[in-house]
Design a protein around this motif. Structure first.
Motif, PDB file in Angstrom:
ATOM      1  N   TRP A   1     -33.309   2.283  34.908  1.00 45.83           N
ATOM      2  CA  TRP A   1     -32.446   1.661  33.921  1.00 45.83           C
ATOM      3  C   TRP A   1     -31.207   2.520  33.665  1.00 45.83           C
ATOM      4  O   TRP A   1     -30.097   2.019  33.583  1.00 45.83           O
ATOM      5  N   GLY A   2     -31.428   3.812  33.549  1.00 47.16           N
ATOM      6  CA  GLY A   2     -30.302   4.735  33.368  1.00 47.16           C
ATOM      7  C   GLY A   2     -29.335   4.664  34.538  1.00 47.16           C
ATOM      8  O   GLY A   2     -28.113   4.628  34.361  1.00 47.16           O
ATOM      9  N   ILE A   3     -29.879   4.621  35.747  1.00 47.44           N
ATOM     10  CA  ILE A   3     -29.040   4.525  36.948  1.00 47.44           C
ATOM     11  C   ILE A   3     -28.253   3.220  36.924  1.00 47.44           C
ATOM     12  O   ILE A   3     -27.063   3.172  37.215  1.00 47.44           O
ATOM     13  N   MET A   4     -28.937   2.159  36.544  1.00 50.34           N
ATOM     14  CA  MET A   4     -28.314   0.827  36.534  1.00 50.34           C
ATOM     15  C   MET A   4     -27.132   0.794  35.560  1.00 50.34           C
ATOM     16  O   MET A   4     -26.037   0.360  35.925  1.00 50.34           O
ATOM     17  N   VAL A   5     -27.362   1.246  34.356  1.00 50.99           N
ATOM     18  CA  VAL A   5     -26.307   1.163  33.342  1.00 50.99           C
ATOM     19  C   VAL A   5     -25.184   2.145  33.657  1.00 50.99           C
ATOM     20  O   VAL A   5     -24.017   1.769  33.760  1.00 50.99           O
ATOM     21  N   CYS A   6     -25.568   3.418  33.805  1.00 52.02           N
ATOM     22  CA  CYS A   6     -24.542   4.457  33.858  1.00 52.02           C
ATOM     23  C   CYS A   6     -23.842   4.523  35.210  1.00 52.02           C
ATOM     24  O   CYS A   6     -22.626   4.716  35.260  1.00 52.02           O
ATOM     25  N   ILE A   7     -24.565   4.387  36.299  1.00 50.05           N
ATOM     26  CA  ILE A   7     -23.919   4.529  37.605  1.00 50.05           C
ATOM     27  C   ILE A   7     -23.439   3.172  38.115  1.00 50.05           C
ATOM     28  O   ILE A   7     -22.264   2.988  38.411  1.00 50.05           O
ATOM     29  N   TYR A   8     -24.353   2.214  38.189  1.00 49.95           N
ATOM     30  CA  TYR A   8     -24.001   0.908  38.749  1.00 49.95           C
ATOM     31  C   TYR A   8     -22.926   0.229  37.900  1.00 49.95           C
ATOM     32  O   TYR A   8     -21.911  -0.231  38.412  1.00 49.95           O
ATOM     33  N   GLY A   9     -23.173   0.179  36.585  1.00 44.51           N
ATOM     34  CA  GLY A   9     -22.213  -0.480  35.703  1.00 44.51           C
ATOM     35  C   GLY A   9     -20.858   0.189  35.753  1.00 44.51           C
ATOM     36  O   GLY A   9     -19.836  -0.450  35.959  1.00 44.51           O
ATOM     37  N   MET A  10     -20.857   1.511  35.584  1.00 49.08           N
ATOM     38  CA  MET A  10     -19.587   2.224  35.529  1.00 49.08           C
ATOM     39  C   MET A  10     -18.833   2.146  36.848  1.00 49.08           C
ATOM     40  O   MET A  10     -17.603   2.107  36.866  1.00 49.08           O
ATOM     41  N   SER A  11     -19.543   2.093  37.972  1.00 50.57           N
ATOM     42  CA  SER A  11     -18.856   2.094  39.268  1.00 50.57           C
ATOM     43  C   SER A  11     -18.072   0.802  39.487  1.00 50.57           C
ATOM     44  O   SER A  11     -17.197   0.747  40.345  1.00 50.57           O
ATOM     45  N   HIS A  12     -18.372  -0.236  38.712  1.00 48.57           N
ATOM     46  CA  HIS A  12     -17.631  -1.482  38.889  1.00 48.57           C
ATOM     47  C   HIS A  12     -16.258  -1.449  38.217  1.00 48.57           C
ATOM     48  O   HIS A  12     -15.448  -2.334  38.453  1.00 48.57           O
ATOM     49  N   VAL A  13     -16.019  -0.451  37.376  1.00 47.54           N
ATOM     50  CA  VAL A  13     -14.688  -0.346  36.771  1.00 47.54           C
ATOM     51  C   VAL A  13     -13.651   0.052  37.825  1.00 47.54           C
ATOM     52  O   VAL A  13     -12.653  -0.650  38.003  1.00 47.54           O
TER      53      VAL A  13
ATOM     54  N   HIS B   1     -24.349  -3.980  24.655  1.00 49.83           N
ATOM     55  CA  HIS B   1     -24.304  -3.038  23.541  1.00 49.83           C
ATOM     56  C   HIS B   1     -25.571  -3.172  22.691  1.00 49.83           C
ATOM     57  O   HIS B   1     -26.154  -2.182  22.250  1.00 49.83           O
ATOM     58  N   LEU B   2     -25.986  -4.429  22.492  1.00 51.97           N
ATOM     59  CA  LEU B   2     -27.202  -4.693  21.713  1.00 51.97           C
ATOM     60  C   LEU B   2     -28.433  -4.124  22.420  1.00 51.97           C
ATOM     61  O   LEU B   2     -29.313  -3.522  21.790  1.00 51.97           O
ATOM     62  N   VAL B   3     -28.466  -4.310  23.731  1.00 52.21           N
ATOM     63  CA  VAL B   3     -29.592  -3.778  24.511  1.00 52.21           C
ATOM     64  C   VAL B   3     -29.660  -2.260  24.358  1.00 52.21           C
ATOM     65  O   VAL B   3     -30.734  -1.686  24.132  1.00 52.21           O
TER      66      VAL B   3
ATOM     67  N   VAL C   1     -18.907   3.704  25.976  1.00 52.35           N
ATOM     68  CA  VAL C   1     -18.729   2.997  27.241  1.00 52.35           C
ATOM     69  C   VAL C   1     -19.847   2.005  27.560  1.00 52.35           C
ATOM     70  O   VAL C   1     -19.776   1.320  28.565  1.00 52.35           O
ATOM     71  N   ASP C   2     -20.876   1.903  26.693  1.00 52.65           N
ATOM     72  CA  ASP C   2     -22.002   1.049  27.098  1.00 52.65           C
ATOM     73  C   ASP C   2     -21.602  -0.420  27.263  1.00 52.65           C
ATOM     74  O   ASP C   2     -22.012  -1.066  28.225  1.00 52.65           O
ATOM     75  N   ALA C   3     -20.756  -0.919  26.357  1.00 50.00           N
ATOM     76  CA  ALA C   3     -20.316  -2.321  26.493  1.00 50.00           C
ATOM     77  C   ALA C   3     -19.579  -2.519  27.816  1.00 50.00           C
ATOM     78  O   ALA C   3     -19.793  -3.512  28.517  1.00 50.00           O
ATOM     79  N   LEU C   4     -18.769  -1.538  28.161  1.00 48.49           N
ATOM     80  CA  LEU C   4     -18.004  -1.602  29.414  1.00 48.49           C
ATOM     81  C   LEU C   4     -18.938  -1.582  30.627  1.00 48.49           C
ATOM     82  O   LEU C   4     -18.728  -2.294  31.609  1.00 48.49           O
ATOM     83  N   CYS C   5     -19.984  -0.764  30.545  1.00 51.78           N
ATOM     84  CA  CYS C   5     -20.938  -0.643  31.646  1.00 51.78           C
ATOM     85  C   CYS C   5     -21.611  -1.983  31.951  1.00 51.78           C
ATOM     86  O   CYS C   5     -21.952  -2.275  33.085  1.00 51.78           O
ATOM     87  N   PHE C   6     -21.847  -2.778  30.913  1.00 49.67           N
ATOM     88  CA  PHE C   6     -22.494  -4.067  31.133  1.00 49.67           C
ATOM     89  C   PHE C   6     -21.475  -5.125  31.545  1.00 49.67           C
ATOM     90  O   PHE C   6     -21.769  -6.006  32.352  1.00 49.67           O
ATOM     91  N   ALA C   7     -20.284  -5.046  30.941  1.00 46.64           N
ATOM     92  CA  ALA C   7     -19.281  -6.078  31.198  1.00 46.64           C
ATOM     93  C   ALA C   7     -18.697  -5.960  32.606  1.00 46.64           C
ATOM     94  O   ALA C   7     -18.453  -6.975  33.256  1.00 46.64           O
ATOM     95  N   ALA C   8     -18.498  -4.725  33.076  1.00 42.26           N
ATOM     96  CA  ALA C   8     -17.779  -4.529  34.343  1.00 42.26           C
ATOM     97  C   ALA C   8     -18.448  -5.219  35.539  1.00 42.26           C
ATOM     98  O   ALA C   8     -17.776  -5.950  36.266  1.00 42.26           O
ATOM     99  N   PRO C   9     -19.763  -5.017  35.778  1.00 46.41           N
ATOM    100  CA  PRO C   9     -20.329  -5.657  36.967  1.00 46.41           C
ATOM    101  C   PRO C   9     -20.273  -7.183  36.908  1.00 46.41           C
ATOM    102  O   PRO C   9     -19.970  -7.831  37.897  1.00 46.41           O
ATOM    103  N   ILE C  10     -20.532  -7.745  35.727  1.00 47.15           N
ATOM    104  CA  ILE C  10     -20.548  -9.199  35.616  1.00 47.15           C
ATOM    105  C   ILE C  10     -19.137  -9.765  35.765  1.00 47.15           C
ATOM    106  O   ILE C  10     -18.922 -10.748  36.468  1.00 47.15           O
TER     107      ILE C  10
END
Lengths: 203, 328
Positions: free
Chosen positions: B166-178, B276-278, B308-317
């Motif tokens: 989960w940490g990898i998904m949010v922090c690495i995967y999500g952020m890499s889409h920015v 962000h809620l998650v 940055v958590d909201a961004l991490c979720f928004a970026a990939p989608i």
């Protein structure tokens, strides 16, 4: 020069990996002669507490390193002497020699020191019972301020037996200085010192 | 005005955008600084000053973010990728710090920090789009439990691995889409990737801000009190509205038509606010109210994940919707 570069590199590394936060609770960072005593869980403890001290204090504070381990290779020896300015202590006790001798010498010289009174690295959450060295030093140098410190999380950065550290935020919490009470027993004092360290875990 | 802006080259337009943003920040910061001189007479004033202090801290973070984006844009795509890789690194460091790991997780952590993170950002930087979208959810999610299993510790095995993944998904995967947004290739939109990043960040931030303000003004009962004391569907809906509206207004800096921009902004806002809620639920589970070290003095990047958590979720989608619908 090389040692200076190495110390910058290590500082940078420790900050990236652990944040190297110092939390001064019971006392401010101050250039008086002190004995910092802390829990011991990892080889990185020494680097961690060294990096948490401000630059001005780092140069007058000498950590203790186990002689058998830290002089094993020329690199380890170089890093402990040139970079950390460490004091070597013999863990294997020989009958005719006081293992505290090098510490006493450093304290007489006016340096502050960092010691880990458990003697060896523990794996448990709670520190092991303290060895008597701290008591003898406190007895011999009543004017040196004894500052307890708790090193948090570092065992997760580099557990015993691992070589690659992982980045996890750590902190060093410094507590209120303690004093040897007149007539206080050795064991009572050591337990009290240990309690002072453990109490810092939750602040 | 718009005519002269249109005649500028892509990079001049981006530069103009930064001039405007920095200008606004300077005005706001100076005003906030001057306000600190206001007299501090009664307890009401004290609360007001406390609020101001909080606001100035937020302002400091905005400065930091804008400067980071500016440097990223000024030094080029590669450096931008490296920069976002660093942010992902510090965010993951925070995430792991507050998620208890065991001795047996050490090798998996080494894998996550020193293999997965650099490889993922390298894939982004070299535009291996097909691989970087599946690298983590397919390959890494298989590799991490294998490494953990080899460590031989079975206690709470599934739980520990889920946490790390989960940490990898949010922090690495999500952020890499920015930074990936910088490389999207729309028709007649070369060199303006920075606008896409700005669009995403601005829209998501607007929606979060509107939500925050509405919640403060109208005290509605929380919809998920166990997770968040402030979240309620009413102010959430208003936040979505605000974010989407701003998105439509900003459509001129994107390759989208206004109605498309509205929908894209809406998608980003839903993903961001729900993400962000998650993360709030995760924090509650860990017994902390925010990431970072027990509200202590901030050194380095503490509390970064909250920003940055909201961004991490928004970026990939956002990224995948744009790619899927527009074929960019």
């Amino acid at each position: 020069m090389l040692a200076k570069l190495m110390s910058f590199f290590l500082l940078g590394l420790v900050r990236v990996l652990t944040g190297a936060q110092a939390r001064w609770y019971g006392c401010p960072p101050k250039a008086e002669q002190r004995i910092y005593f802390a829990n011991h869980q990892s080889h990185a403890d020494l680097v961690m507490i060294w990096a948490a001290l401000p630059l001005e204090l780092r140069s007058i504070t000498r950590p203790i390193a186990a002689k058998d381990y830290w002089t094993k290779t020329p690199f380890k020896q170089w890093i402990t002497t040139a970079v950390f300015n460490a004091i070597y202590v013999d863990r294997a006790r020989t009958s005719d020699q006081d293992p505290l001798e090098p510490l006493i010498e450093a304290l007489e010289h006016g340096d502050s020191i960092i010691i880990f009174p458990e003697g060896t690295r523990g794996a448990a959450e709670e520190p092991q019972p303290f060895k008597s060295g701290l008591y003898s030093l406190a007895e011999k140098f009543p004017n040196v301020v004894l500052v307890p410190a708790w090193i948090d999380n570092i065992q997760r950065v580099m557990p015993k037996g691992e070589v690659v550290p992982v980045p996890i935020l750590c902190s060093v919490t410094f507590g209120a200085p303690i004093q040897l009470q007149p007539g206080e027993e050795r064991r009572a004092f050591l337990d009290r010192a240990r309690q002072a360290v453990v109490a810092l875990r939750d602040v | 005005m718009t005519e002269s802006l249109r005649n500028l080259t892509a990079s001049q337009q981006v530069a103009a955008l930064f001039v405007i943003v920095f200008g606004i920040l300077v005005v706001v910061s100076v005003t906030a600084f001057l306000l600190t001189f206001r007299k501090n007479a009664d307890s009401h004033d004290e609360a007001w000053h406390e609020e101001l202090k909080h606001f100035r801290q937020m302002l400091g973070i905005s400065w930091f973010m804008v400067v980071v984006f500016w440097i990223a844009w000024a030094v080029g795509d590669t450096a931008a990728t490296v920069l976002f890789a660093l942010i992902a690194f510090f965010a993951l460091r925070e995430f792991i710090t507050l998620s208890p790991t065991r001795r047996g997780d050490h090798r998996s952590l080494v894998l996550a920090f020193f293999v997965v993170l650099p490889v993922q950002f390298w894939l982004v930087g070299t535009e291996h789009f097909d691989l970087f979208t599946v690298f983590i959810p397919v390959y890494v999610f298989l590799a991490v439990p294998v490494v953990s299993a080899l460590a031989g510790d079975t206690q709470r095995f599934l739980e520990r691995n889920a946490k790390l993944q989960w940490g990898i998904m949010v922090c690495i995967y999500g952020m890499s889409h920015v930074p990936a947004l910088l490389l999207l290739d729309f028709k007649n939109y070369q060199g303006k990737g920075a606008f896409m990043v700005f669009f995403l960040v601005f829209v998501v931030q607007t929606c979060m801000l509107v939500q925050h303000i509405v919640t403060r003004k109208l005290k509605r009962p929380p919809s998920a009190p166990e997770v968040s004391r402030s979240f309620n569907w009413y102010s959430w809906a208003l936040g979505m509205l605000g974010g989407s509206f701003v998105g439509a207004v900003l459509s001129f800096i994107t390759p989208f038509r206004p109605e498309q921009a509205l929908v894209m902004a809406f998608i980003a806002c839903v993903a961001g606010s729900m993400g962000h809620l998650v993360m709030k639920a995760l924090k509650r589970d860990r017994g902390v109210t925010r990431w970072g070290k027990r509200d202590m003095s901030v050194t380095g990047a503490n509390g970064l994940l909250d920003r940055v958590d909201a961004l991490c979720f928004a970026a990939p989608i956002f990224f995948h919707s744009a790619r899927w619908y527009f074929g960019a």
